[in-house]
Motif scaffolding. Sequence first.
Motif, PDB file in Angstrom:
ATOM      1  N   THR A  22       0.946  -1.086  -0.076  1.00  0.00           N
ATOM      2  CA  THR A  22      -0.108   0.055  -0.126  1.00  0.00           C
ATOM      3  C   THR A  22       0.972   1.206   0.033  1.00  0.00           C
ATOM      4  O   THR A  22       0.501   2.086  -0.800  1.00  0.00           O
ATOM      5  CB  THR A  22      -0.853   0.043   1.243  1.00  0.00           C
ATOM      6  OG1 THR A  22      -1.784  -1.092   1.223  1.00  0.00           O
ATOM      7  CG2 THR A  22      -1.762   1.318   1.197  1.00  0.00           C
ATOM      8  N   ALA A  23       2.026   1.203   1.129  1.00  0.00           N
ATOM      9  CA  ALA A  23       2.792   2.433   0.924  1.00  0.00           C
ATOM     10  C   ALA A  23       3.549   2.727  -0.476  1.00  0.00           C
ATOM     11  O   ALA A  23       3.538   3.623  -1.134  1.00  0.00           O
ATOM     12  CB  ALA A  23       4.049   2.126   1.874  1.00  0.00           C
ATOM     13  N   ALA A  24       3.804   1.623  -1.073  1.00  0.00           N
ATOM     14  CA  ALA A  24       4.528   1.667  -2.375  1.00  0.00           C
ATOM     15  C   ALA A  24       3.446   2.053  -3.465  1.00  0.00           C
ATOM     16  O   ALA A  24       3.914   3.171  -4.184  1.00  0.00           O
ATOM     17  CB  ALA A  24       5.206   0.292  -2.996  1.00  0.00           C
ATOM     18  N   ARG A  25       2.138   1.579  -3.593  1.00  0.00           N
ATOM     19  CA  ARG A  25       1.137   2.271  -4.342  1.00  0.00           C
ATOM     20  C   ARG A  25       1.003   3.713  -4.131  1.00  0.00           C
ATOM     21  O   ARG A  25       0.680   4.672  -5.081  1.00  0.00           O
ATOM     22  CB  ARG A  25      -0.326   1.410  -4.304  1.00  0.00           C
ATOM     23  CG  ARG A  25      -0.222   0.493  -5.360  1.00  0.00           C
ATOM     24  CD  ARG A  25      -1.739  -0.112  -5.120  1.00  0.00           C
ATOM     25  NE  ARG A  25      -1.536  -1.488  -4.553  1.00  0.00           N
ATOM     26  CZ  ARG A  25      -2.235  -1.930  -3.493  1.00  0.00           C
ATOM     27  NH1 ARG A  25      -3.058  -1.327  -3.111  1.00  0.00           N
ATOM     28  NH2 ARG A  25      -1.863  -3.183  -3.124  1.00  0.00           N
ATOM     29  N   VAL A  26       1.032   4.110  -2.901  1.00  0.00           N
ATOM     30  CA  VAL A  26       0.525   5.545  -2.438  1.00  0.00           C
ATOM     31  C   VAL A  26       1.808   6.307  -2.937  1.00  0.00           C
ATOM     32  O   VAL A  26       1.592   7.296  -3.383  1.00  0.00           O
ATOM     33  CB  VAL A  26       0.333   5.758  -0.918  1.00  0.00           C
ATOM     34  CG1 VAL A  26       0.379   7.124  -0.511  1.00  0.00           C
ATOM     35  CG2 VAL A  26      -0.667   4.869  -0.561  1.00  0.00           C
TER      36      VAL A  26
END
Length: 158
Positions: A22-26
């Motif tokens: 999720t952090a990578a997508r954000v």
Amino acid sequence: MATQNRDRFSTATRLRLLGEQTAARVYRSQSRRQARRSRLTGRAAFLALVVCSMVVALAYPMRQYVSQRGEIAEQERLAEDAAARVERLRDEKARLQDDAYVRRLAREHLHYVLPGETAFTMNDPETARERRRDQGGAEQPWYSNVWDGVDRADQENR
């Protein structure tokens, strides 16, 4: 291996992996938005520069156009005034071609009398007072009055 599988499928591990994904997508989403914003800002700046350049380039010609339109309107008004004055002068010229009109003017303004007529000049005391008041209280000889009349007539024509 069982520990690895167990570790791999444990809730904590899954949550950690999910959080990293999720952090990578954000992070990717934010970097795309920032890239898009920077491109739009550059385009907007270029567009603003082009618009300002056009305004500056067209400001002087537009000002000249507006002022020339005003001058044209003024010249058209002066031409209409001149045409009206020419028409009045043509009418006056036509009237002066009539002998009866010229005689009437001579009798009124120059006090001409026809042979056999007797001329009378009457002085109105009220008019004499007004004349003295207009002339500053001094009596002028008749020839001064004639020249004053010529001067006044010349000023009225200007």
